[in-house]
Design an enzyme around this catalytic site. Structure first.
Site, mmCIF file in Angstrom:
data_model
loop_
_atom_site.group_PDB
_atom_site.id
_atom_site.type_symbol
_atom_site.label_atom_id
_atom_site.label_comp_id
_atom_site.label_asym_id
_atom_site.label_seq_id
_atom_site.Cartn_x
_atom_site.Cartn_y
_atom_site.Cartn_z
ATOM 1 N N LEU A 67 11.004 3.109 -2.126
ATOM 2 C CA LEU A 67 9.698 3.122 -2.779
ATOM 3 C C LEU A 67 8.920 1.915 -2.268
ATOM 4 C CD1 LEU A 67 10.681 3.834 -6.514
ATOM 5 C CD2 LEU A 67 9.778 5.487 -4.871
ATOM 6 N N ASP A 68 7.600 2.032 -2.263
ATOM 7 C CA ASP A 68 6.783 0.881 -1.909
ATOM 8 C C ASP A 68 7.096 -0.291 -2.825
ATOM 9 O OD1 ASP A 68 5.303 2.136 0.101
ATOM 10 O OD2 ASP A 68 3.845 2.924 -1.324
ATOM 11 N N LYS A 69 6.868 -1.478 -2.332
ATOM 12 C CA LYS A 69 7.097 -2.688 -3.128
ATOM 13 C C LYS A 69 6.406 -2.604 -4.483
ATOM 14 C CE LYS A 69 5.874 -7.602 -3.195
ATOM 15 N NZ LYS A 69 5.174 -8.694 -2.482
ATOM 16 N N ARG A 96 -0.468 8.154 -1.809
ATOM 17 C CA ARG A 96 -1.625 7.269 -1.755
ATOM 18 C C ARG A 96 -2.673 7.780 -0.768
ATOM 19 N NH1 ARG A 96 1.439 1.820 -0.472
ATOM 20 N NH2 ARG A 96 -0.642 0.887 -0.631
#
Length: 354
Positions: free
Chosen positions: A167-169, A269
């Protein structure tokens, strides 16, 4: 410029054919390779990384090639994109790693489910999944090393021990962890064959026209900004498909559930941006890194203003898959984190549709 820091739900798969040498991150000795016919046509950086093992990132391998660290038939080859040929002889000398196996750190984890084969963790925002340049501590892997010790898969390398996908930060929510290599391999195959069901919840800046729909748009890296992805019709762009359902509407904002059917970099996104509703507080794609109460409720006095959200409003809410060892279906949900709940409370109070 560097590669994107984190990949949205990007698969971390164990090694592929031909079987790579799997040294630890302490690997120091030069490596001699003879290219076989089944590898002919593969990019040099891909071929070298495959044989070094997953502890070496592609970007590090590329820099080593460009710096003369790989000899092709006795001479330096400086192009990572070179296509290897049958009987090419390679001599690979990698730079000394600056960091060793991730140090276990006593970082609290919200474990949603675990058994002897796997675990499901609710990752907080602002936590990098695995160590990389600029983030050698405080990562999920550092925490996993503390909580599970030697009970983590290592097929994707020690720097990514246990990590099946990412997952993204700044994306919070459910992430799946494998405790052994066989389980890791089987889970990775489920992700690759799209048998893992994922649901995200996002707060979008803008109002989606339809209550439910799908967004289909192939993705590729931005030509000038390597931190960003774009929707593209180029032949080399990768197919991406996302389904969405509006959960709640506000004036100028939308709470939406998204089910990505593919797992491309930054897919949700970019897809929401593509339809004119960027994820709220998405610095890369929305141009703003935080949202204050005064932006939702104009006229808020300075003394009462506060930052409601300091990261992209994206949360991996639900993950459902078939347990590779027991055959049972496992489903885990991670409740919305406080910052997103706080933002929704403000929207309901100040931006409700009358």
């Amino acid at each position: 410029m560097s590669e994107p820091e984190e990949l949205e739900d990007d698969l971390i798969a164990p090694g592929a054919e031909p079987a790579p040498v799997t040294p630890s991150v302490r690997f120091r000795e030069p490596l001699d390779l003879l290219v076989m016919v089944k590898s002919e046509g593969m990019r040099l950086d891909q071929y070298v990384q495959l044989h070094l093992g997953a502890d070496w990132s592609r970007s590090v391998v590329q820099k080593a090639i460009e710096g003369g660290g790989v000899l092709l038939n006795g001479r330096p080859v400086l192009k990572p994109s070179y296509k290897v040929r049958k009987n090419d002889r390679l001599h690979v000398t990698m730079p000394e790693p600056t960091h060793e196996i991730p140090v276990p750190e006593d970082i609290p984890l919200d474990i949603l489910y675990q058994d002897e084969w796997l675990a499901l963790v609710n990752k907080p925002a602002d936590m990098v999944v695995h160590p990389a340049k600029g983030n050698w501590s405080g990562t999920l892997v550092n925490a996993l090393q503390w909580h599970f010790r030697e009970h983590l898969s290592t097929g994707a390398g020690h720097l990514r021990a246990g990590i099946v996908h990412r997952l993204d930060k700044d994306t919070s929510g459910v992430i799946l962890v494998a405790k052994d290599d066989l389980t890791h391999r089987d889970l990775a195959m489920q992700f690759e064959s799209r048998k893992v069901f994922k649901e995200y919840v996002a707060i979008a800046a803008g109002e989606l026209e339809r209550d439910s729909d799908y967004i289909e748009g192939a993705l590729k890296m931005h030509p000038y900004d390597r931190l960003k992805m774009i929707v593209s019709t180029d032949p080399d762009a990768k197919h991406a498909l996302s389904y969405y359902e509006v959960l709640e509407r506000f004036r100028g904002f939308t709470l939406v559930k998204v089910q990505p059917r593919t797992g491309r970099t930054h897919q949700i996104r970019v897809h929401l941006l593509h339809v004119g509703c960027a994820v709220l507080a998405d610095k890369i794609y929305g141009g703003r890194a935080q949202v204050k109460l005064s932006e939702i409720a104009p006229g808020t006095p300075a003394a009462g203003d506060e930052v409601l959200l300091g990261r992209q409003a994206l949360h991996a809410f639900r993950l459902r898959f078939q347990h590779p060892r027991t055959g049972q279906w496992i489903e885990a949900e991670a409740p919305l984190p406080p910052d997103m709940r706080r933002t929704l409370d403000a929207l309901r109070q100040h931006r409700a549709i009358r």
